[in-house]
Write a protein that holds these residues in place. Structure first.
Motif, PDB file in Angstrom:
ATOM      1  N   GLY A  64       0.865  -1.136   0.053  1.00  0.00           N
ATOM      2  CA  GLY A  64      -0.101   0.110   0.055  1.00  0.00           C
ATOM      3  C   GLY A  64       0.700   1.248  -0.025  1.00  0.00           C
ATOM      4  N   LYS A  65       1.907   1.250   0.400  1.00  0.00           N
ATOM      5  CA  LYS A  65       3.054   2.187   0.477  1.00  0.00           C
ATOM      6  C   LYS A  65       3.663   2.417  -0.880  1.00  0.00           C
ATOM      7  CE  LYS A  65       3.886   1.556   5.405  1.00  0.00           C
ATOM      8  NZ  LYS A  65       4.988   1.330   6.351  1.00  0.00           N
ATOM      9  N   MET A  66       3.524   1.495  -1.669  1.00  0.00           N
ATOM     10  CA  MET A  66       4.170   1.701  -3.021  1.00  0.00           C
ATOM     11  C   MET A  66       3.508   2.395  -4.097  1.00  0.00           C
ATOM     12  SD  MET A  66       5.273  -2.372  -3.726  1.00  0.00           S
ATOM     13  CE  MET A  66       6.379  -3.228  -2.155  1.00  0.00           C
ATOM     14  N   THR A  67       3.949   2.893  -5.344  1.00  0.00           N
ATOM     15  CA  THR A  67       3.384   3.261  -6.303  1.00  0.00           C
ATOM     16  C   THR A  67       3.498   2.555  -7.513  1.00  0.00           C
ATOM     17  OG1 THR A  67       5.204   4.812  -6.923  1.00  0.00           O
ATOM     18  CG2 THR A  67       3.830   5.804  -5.757  1.00  0.00           C
ATOM     19  N   GLU A  68       4.278   1.709  -7.449  1.00  0.00           N
ATOM     20  CA  GLU A  68       4.451   0.323  -8.342  1.00  0.00           C
ATOM     21  C   GLU A  68       5.348  -0.403  -7.908  1.00  0.00           C
ATOM     22  OE1 GLU A  68       8.194   2.451 -11.049  1.00  0.00           O
ATOM     23  OE2 GLU A  68       6.345   2.328 -11.969  1.00  0.00           O
ATOM     24  N   ALA A  69       5.230  -1.661  -8.491  1.00  0.00           N
ATOM     25  CA  ALA A  69       5.828  -2.903  -8.224  1.00  0.00           C
ATOM     26  C   ALA A  69       6.583  -3.664  -9.273  1.00  0.00           C
ATOM     27  CB  ALA A  69       5.107  -3.886  -7.240  1.00  0.00           C
ATOM     28  N   LYS A  70       7.868  -4.122  -8.906  1.00  0.00           N
ATOM     29  CA  LYS A  70       8.689  -4.744 -10.066  1.00  0.00           C
ATOM     30  C   LYS A  70       8.219  -6.469  -9.853  1.00  0.00           C
ATOM     31  CE  LYS A  70      12.828  -5.818 -12.502  1.00  0.00           C
ATOM     32  NZ  LYS A  70      14.134  -5.508 -12.537  1.00  0.00           N
TER      33      LYS A  70
ATOM     34  N   GLY B 203       9.259  -9.098 -14.757  1.00  0.00           N
ATOM     35  CA  GLY B 203      10.268  -7.830 -15.176  1.00  0.00           C
ATOM     36  C   GLY B 203       9.634  -6.654 -15.417  1.00  0.00           C
ATOM     37  N   ALA B 204       8.146  -6.664 -15.630  1.00  0.00           N
ATOM     38  CA  ALA B 204       7.427  -5.408 -15.752  1.00  0.00           C
ATOM     39  C   ALA B 204       6.950  -4.825 -14.335  1.00  0.00           C
ATOM     40  CB  ALA B 204       5.986  -6.021 -16.643  1.00  0.00           C
ATOM     41  N   MET B 205       6.902  -3.790 -14.545  1.00  0.00           N
ATOM     42  CA  MET B 205       6.186  -2.862 -13.363  1.00  0.00           C
ATOM     43  C   MET B 205       4.850  -2.867 -13.479  1.00  0.00           C
ATOM     44  SD  MET B 205       9.231  -1.996 -12.022  1.00  0.00           S
ATOM     45  CE  MET B 205       8.556  -0.699 -10.695  1.00  0.00           C
ATOM     46  N   ALA B 206       4.292  -2.793 -12.207  1.00  0.00           N
ATOM     47  CA  ALA B 206       2.748  -2.859 -12.265  1.00  0.00           C
ATOM     48  C   ALA B 206       2.582  -1.922 -11.108  1.00  0.00           C
ATOM     49  CB  ALA B 206       2.024  -4.173 -11.346  1.00  0.00           C
ATOM     50  N   PRO B 207       1.249  -0.898 -11.619  1.00  0.00           N
ATOM     51  CA  PRO B 207       1.106   0.170 -10.757  1.00  0.00           C
ATOM     52  C   PRO B 207       0.228  -0.151  -9.569  1.00  0.00           C
ATOM     53  CG  PRO B 207      -0.364  -0.016 -12.810  1.00  0.00           C
ATOM     54  CD  PRO B 207       0.699  -1.048 -12.961  1.00  0.00           C
ATOM     55  N   VAL B 208       0.605   0.547  -8.495  1.00  0.00           N
ATOM     56  CA  VAL B 208       0.092   0.177  -7.051  1.00  0.00           C
ATOM     57  C   VAL B 208      -0.746   1.537  -6.725  1.00  0.00           C
ATOM     58  CG1 VAL B 208       0.360  -0.275  -4.996  1.00  0.00           C
ATOM     59  CG2 VAL B 208       1.680  -1.506  -6.744  1.00  0.00           C
TER      60      VAL B 208
END
Length: 150
Positions: free
Chosen positions: A97-103, A107-112
């Motif tokens: 919940g503190k992230m804005t995106e996660a790897k 290999g792709a970044m996912a928005p959080v």
């Protein structure tokens, strides 16, 4: 969520794959992991964070999409999609919940996004969280995220 160690040894001794399977809401996800060959990897030391689509999430896929993904000739695409639902390390819902995106492992970044107390990962929303496992943690999500680049 409760961050104290679990006193339920059956939960603490199960890995993320077996713990998700025991939950009963992730039968399709478990089948996809077995068909892709990733189940054995995710039973390993980890730690892993699984963002596991529920059975209801898989039902939202277009008609025939899941059956197509489970065919041997589409294994590479299935692995890419499943790896988009795995993070290296053990991340609680509070951590995510503190992230804005996660790897993701693919290999792709996912928005959080955290909004009104609800965590979104890609286009999915958490429906269950912090299922403690011996080699990581499982969070249930309400949609199968399809990475834009596979």
């Amino acid at each position: 969520m409760n961050n104290t160690p679990s006193t339920n040894t059956s939960v603490a001794t199960k890995n993320v794959v077996d713990n998700a399977a025991a939950n009963g809401s992730f039968k399709t996800f478990g089948k996809a992991l077995r068909e892709s060959g990733l189940a054995d990897t995710l039973r390993g030391a980890g730690p892993f964070t699984l963002l596991a689509p529920t059975d209801a999430a898989f039902e939202k896929l277009p008609a025939g999409r899941l059956e197509s993904l489970l065919k041997p000739e589409n294994k590479k695409e299935l692995i890419s999609i499943l790896n988009y639902h795995v993070l290296d390390g053990r991340s609680s819902a509070a951590d995510i919940g503190k992230m804005t995106e996660a790897k993701t492992v693919n290999g792709a970044m996912a928005p959080v996004k955290l909004s009104d107390g609800k965590i979104s990962f890609g286009e999915a929303t958490f429906v269950t969280s912090d299922i403690a496992s011996s080699n990581g943690v499982v969070h249930g999500i309400d949609k199968v995220n399809i990475p834009t680049k596979q």
